[in-house]
Scaffold this active site. Structure first.
Site, PDB file in Angstrom:
ATOM      1  CD  GLU A 143      -1.294   0.287   3.686  1.00 53.70           C
ATOM      2  OE1 GLU A 143      -2.200   1.158   3.605  1.00 53.70           O
ATOM      3  OE2 GLU A 143      -1.176  -0.494   4.649  1.00 53.70           O
ATOM      4  CD  GLU A 240      -5.822   0.762   8.498  1.00 59.05           C
ATOM      5  OE1 GLU A 240      -4.890   0.047   8.903  1.00 59.05           O
ATOM      6  OE2 GLU A 240      -5.748   1.463   7.480  1.00 59.05           O
TER       7      GLU A 240
END
Length: 260
Positions: A143, A240
């Protein structure tokens, strides 16, 4: 269709980690993810999942001291052996817990004179991880993290991720796309998702700015979630964020957007 997971590293943090599994199930989640599960034995995590009939979708390879201000593991040339040992640890957990995706955090380079060396090491380590997890049928992702919150991060844009994907060119390597991080970098998340969902194995979100729950910032989640729901996206969408209230009170968005 949207399938949401609760990130147990950030959500329900008012409870000890073992109690967060039940809390997530009570609030309507069928799946969870954990940033770094290694404080609990894999067997205990499996028991907690089984007790609540939950799926563990994703967790990360260990990143050393990245979250404490260090450089992490995946791009540091002197830590190649430590990274491979971390992958081996993850394999033990993955073989037991069978997540859909394992994520690798690229990490930081704090000495820009060595940036090229760090970038080359990252490519090498991503290829290693993607091959290792392919052997047990688990996708590998990496990521981008915004460079405002984490200065010096090796990959801090969606187009940087595309560049890494092209250079590694491994069939088992995908992007983990974090809406918060890319919004923080000023990117057009909707446009990117429309074009590149086929290269994304997992999506995470928080509102921006602030990294709170949807509704605490300026992100247009209705549009972004519509884009994902209308596409042939096979992965999960991970909550998240850092709740600005107790986690249960932060979940109005789940009632609005969840599709069973």
């Amino acid at each position: 269709m949207l399938r949401f997971t609760a990130n147990l590293s950030l959500l329900f943090s008012e409870l000890p980690l073992p109690e967060r599994f039940q809390a997530a199930k009570r609030q309507g989640f069928d799946a969870v993810e954990i940033q770094f599960p290694y404080t609990l034995p894999a067997a205990q995590i499996q028991d907690l999942l089984d007790q609540q009939d939950l799926k563990l979708v994703l967790f990360n390879v260990d990143a050393d001291t990245l979250l404490q201000g260090g450089e992490g593991l995946a791009a540091v040339p002197e830590k190649r052996d430590q990274f491979k040992a971390a992958v081996e640890q993850t394999l033990v957990y993955a073989e037991r817990l069978k997540p859909n995706v394992i994520n690798v955090l690229p990490g930081r380079c704090l000495d820009l004179q060595r940036l090229g060396e760090y970038q080359a090491t990252l490519l090498e380590n991503l290829e290693y991880a993607a091959s290792a997890f392919a052997e047990i049928g688990i996708k590998t992702a990496f990521e981008a993290v915004n460079s405002h919150d984490m200065p010096g991060f090796i990959v801090d844009s969606s187009f940087g991720m595309l560049d890494v994907l092209a250079k590694v060119d491994h069939p088992n390597l995908f992007m983990q796309y974090d809406i918060y991080h890319m919004s923080r970098m000023g990117e057009d998340c909707g446009g990117f998702l429309r074009q590149h969902l086929d290269k994304i194995a997992h999506i995470q979100f928080a509102d921006c700015p602030g990294r709170g729950q949807p509704g605490t910032g300026a992100t247009d989640f209705a549009t972004l979630f519509d884009i994902i729901a209308a596409a042939d996206y096979q992965g999960w969408v991970g909550a998240e964020y850092r709740p600005t209230v107790d986690t249960a009170s932060s979940l109005d968005w789940l009632k609005t957007y969840a599709v069973k």
